[in-house]
Design a protein around this motif. Structure first.
Motif, mmCIF file in Angstrom:
data_model
loop_
_atom_site.group_PDB
_atom_site.id
_atom_site.type_symbol
_atom_site.label_atom_id
_atom_site.label_comp_id
_atom_site.label_asym_id
_atom_site.label_seq_id
_atom_site.Cartn_x
_atom_site.Cartn_y
_atom_site.Cartn_z
ATOM 1 N N GLU A 7 15.975 32.309 22.337
ATOM 2 C CA GLU A 7 14.895 32.397 23.323
ATOM 3 C C GLU A 7 13.949 33.503 22.907
ATOM 4 O O GLU A 7 14.361 34.477 22.275
ATOM 5 C CB GLU A 7 15.451 32.758 24.699
ATOM 6 C CG GLU A 7 16.369 31.750 25.298
ATOM 7 C CD GLU A 7 16.926 32.251 26.616
ATOM 8 O OE1 GLU A 7 16.177 32.292 27.610
ATOM 9 O OE2 GLU A 7 18.108 32.627 26.617
ATOM 10 N N LEU A 8 12.697 33.383 23.309
ATOM 11 C CA LEU A 8 11.706 34.431 23.112
ATOM 12 C C LEU A 8 11.010 34.651 24.443
ATOM 13 O O LEU A 8 10.558 33.699 25.079
ATOM 14 C CB LEU A 8 10.681 34.048 22.045
ATOM 15 C CG LEU A 8 9.553 35.044 21.830
ATOM 16 C CD1 LEU A 8 10.075 36.329 21.200
ATOM 17 C CD2 LEU A 8 8.456 34.447 20.983
ATOM 18 N N ILE A 9 10.928 35.917 24.864
ATOM 19 C CA ILE A 9 10.322 36.275 26.149
ATOM 20 C C ILE A 9 9.207 37.289 25.911
ATOM 21 O O ILE A 9 9.382 38.258 25.162
ATOM 22 C CB ILE A 9 11.366 36.936 27.086
ATOM 23 C CG1 ILE A 9 12.573 36.040 27.297
ATOM 24 C CG2 ILE A 9 10.728 37.365 28.401
ATOM 25 C CD1 ILE A 9 12.315 34.820 28.112
ATOM 26 N N TYR A 10 8.074 37.073 26.582
ATOM 27 C CA TYR A 10 6.982 38.058 26.634
ATOM 28 C C TYR A 10 6.520 38.071 28.077
ATOM 29 O O TYR A 10 6.057 37.053 28.591
ATOM 30 C CB TYR A 10 5.849 37.662 25.687
ATOM 31 C CG TYR A 10 4.721 38.655 25.631
ATOM 32 C CD1 TYR A 10 4.952 39.986 25.279
ATOM 33 C CD2 TYR A 10 3.420 38.269 25.906
ATOM 34 C CE1 TYR A 10 3.913 40.897 25.204
ATOM 35 C CE2 TYR A 10 2.375 39.168 25.830
ATOM 36 C CZ TYR A 10 2.631 40.484 25.482
ATOM 37 O OH TYR A 10 1.593 41.382 25.412
ATOM 38 N N ALA A 11 6.689 39.198 28.754
ATOM 39 C CA ALA A 11 6.481 39.223 30.207
ATOM 40 C C ALA A 11 5.387 40.190 30.636
ATOM 41 O O ALA A 11 5.176 41.230 30.034
ATOM 42 C CB ALA A 11 7.787 39.602 30.892
ATOM 43 N N PHE A 12 4.733 39.802 31.716
ATOM 44 C CA PHE A 12 3.768 40.621 32.446
ATOM 45 C C PHE A 12 4.339 40.825 33.847
ATOM 46 O O PHE A 12 5.297 40.152 34.220
ATOM 47 C CB PHE A 12 2.419 39.902 32.547
ATOM 48 C CG PHE A 12 1.735 39.723 31.227
ATOM 49 C CD1 PHE A 12 0.927 40.708 30.720
ATOM 50 C CD2 PHE A 12 1.914 38.558 30.493
ATOM 51 C CE1 PHE A 12 0.294 40.548 29.494
ATOM 52 C CE2 PHE A 12 1.296 38.378 29.274
ATOM 53 C CZ PHE A 12 0.482 39.385 28.775
ATOM 54 N N PRO A 13 3.751 41.699 34.658
ATOM 55 C CA PRO A 13 4.305 41.895 36.007
ATOM 56 C C PRO A 13 4.420 40.607 36.833
ATOM 57 O O PRO A 13 5.373 40.434 37.559
ATOM 58 C CB PRO A 13 3.333 42.881 36.648
ATOM 59 C CG PRO A 13 2.790 43.658 35.492
ATOM 60 C CD PRO A 13 2.686 42.656 34.359
ATOM 61 N N LYS A 14 3.456 39.698 36.719
ATOM 62 C CA LYS A 14 3.486 38.492 37.559
ATOM 63 C C LYS A 14 3.551 37.183 36.783
ATOM 64 O O LYS A 14 3.464 36.114 37.360
ATOM 65 C CB LYS A 14 2.266 38.478 38.479
ATOM 66 C CG LYS A 14 2.286 39.613 39.471
ATOM 67 C CD LYS A 14 1.141 39.520 40.433
ATOM 68 C CE LYS A 14 1.238 40.689 41.412
ATOM 69 N NZ LYS A 14 0.288 40.582 42.468
ATOM 70 N N LYS A 15 3.705 37.265 35.475
ATOM 71 C CA LYS A 15 3.732 36.060 34.655
ATOM 72 C C LYS A 15 4.558 36.347 33.406
ATOM 73 O O LYS A 15 4.602 37.473 32.936
ATOM 74 C CB LYS A 15 2.309 35.678 34.259
ATOM 75 C CG LYS A 15 2.197 34.393 33.495
ATOM 76 C CD LYS A 15 0.751 34.031 33.247
ATOM 77 C CE LYS A 15 0.687 32.683 32.556
ATOM 78 N NZ LYS A 15 -0.645 32.194 32.391
ATOM 79 N N TYR A 16 5.203 35.330 32.887
ATOM 80 C CA TYR A 16 5.932 35.519 31.635
ATOM 81 C C TYR A 16 5.873 34.249 30.786
ATOM 82 O O TYR A 16 5.619 33.160 31.283
ATOM 83 C CB TYR A 16 7.388 35.925 31.889
ATOM 84 C CG TYR A 16 8.242 34.861 32.523
ATOM 85 C CD1 TYR A 16 8.986 34.000 31.747
ATOM 86 C CD2 TYR A 16 8.291 34.719 33.913
ATOM 87 C CE1 TYR A 16 9.763 33.007 32.327
ATOM 88 C CE2 TYR A 16 9.068 33.740 34.500
ATOM 89 C CZ TYR A 16 9.803 32.888 33.702
ATOM 90 O OH TYR A 16 10.562 31.906 34.273
ATOM 91 N N TYR A 17 6.088 34.431 29.500
ATOM 92 C CA TYR A 17 6.133 33.338 28.542
ATOM 93 C C TYR A 17 7.561 33.255 28.029
ATOM 94 O O TYR A 17 8.144 34.257 27.632
ATOM 95 C CB TYR A 17 5.155 33.583 27.391
ATOM 96 C CG TYR A 17 3.735 33.563 27.870
ATOM 97 C CD1 TYR A 17 2.988 32.401 27.815
ATOM 98 C CD2 TYR A 17 3.148 34.703 28.406
ATOM 99 C CE1 TYR A 17 1.683 32.370 28.286
ATOM 100 C CE2 TYR A 17 1.850 34.681 28.882
ATOM 101 C CZ TYR A 17 1.127 33.515 28.818
ATOM 102 O OH TYR A 17 -0.151 33.488 29.280
ATOM 103 N N HIS A 18 8.108 32.057 28.059
ATOM 104 C CA HIS A 18 9.509 31.843 27.716
ATOM 105 C C HIS A 18 9.579 30.660 26.762
ATOM 106 O O HIS A 18 9.220 29.549 27.124
ATOM 107 C CB HIS A 18 10.279 31.564 29.010
ATOM 108 C CG HIS A 18 11.749 31.577 28.853
ATOM 109 N ND1 HIS A 18 12.591 31.346 29.902
ATOM 110 C CD2 HIS A 18 12.557 31.801 27.800
ATOM 111 C CE1 HIS A 18 13.837 31.420 29.493
ATOM 112 N NE2 HIS A 18 13.841 31.690 28.224
#
Length: 94
Positions: A7-18
């Motif tokens: 898995e790869l995760i890149y997150a913001f406070p209210k949104k994330y990419y998975h």
């Protein structure tokens, strides 16, 4: 050839990419990030300056991923945590 799933995760406070990615058994963190396409979606990511981790532990770009690894791209802090605590302490003393 054996394949693994990561898995790869890149997150913001209210949104994330998975992303769920299948790669060959001898892939590096760099290859996972490049294969995912996240660098095309977010040009603010610099894989040489953003910290990267697996399950919350820092790794380098040449780390060989294992089946089930969760790679996380960390964003730089937008504030200094020490300075934030100082400011909160000043407010609470008033």
């Amino acid at each position: 050839m054996n394949f693994i799933s990561v898995e790869l995760i890149y997150a913001f406070p209210k949104k994330y990419y998975h992303f769920f990615i299948k790669l060959n058994n001898y892939s590096t963190v760099r290859q996972v990030i490049e294969t995912s396409g996240i660098l095309n979606l977010h040009n603010e990511i610099n894989i040489y300056s953003n910290k990267i981790g697996i399950h919350g532990k820092s790794v380098n770009l040449e780390y060989m991923v294992k089946d089930g690894d969760r790679i996380e791209i960390y964003r730089p802090l937008s504030f200094n945590p020490i300075e934030l605590r100082r400011q909160k302490a000043k407010i609470s003393r008033k």
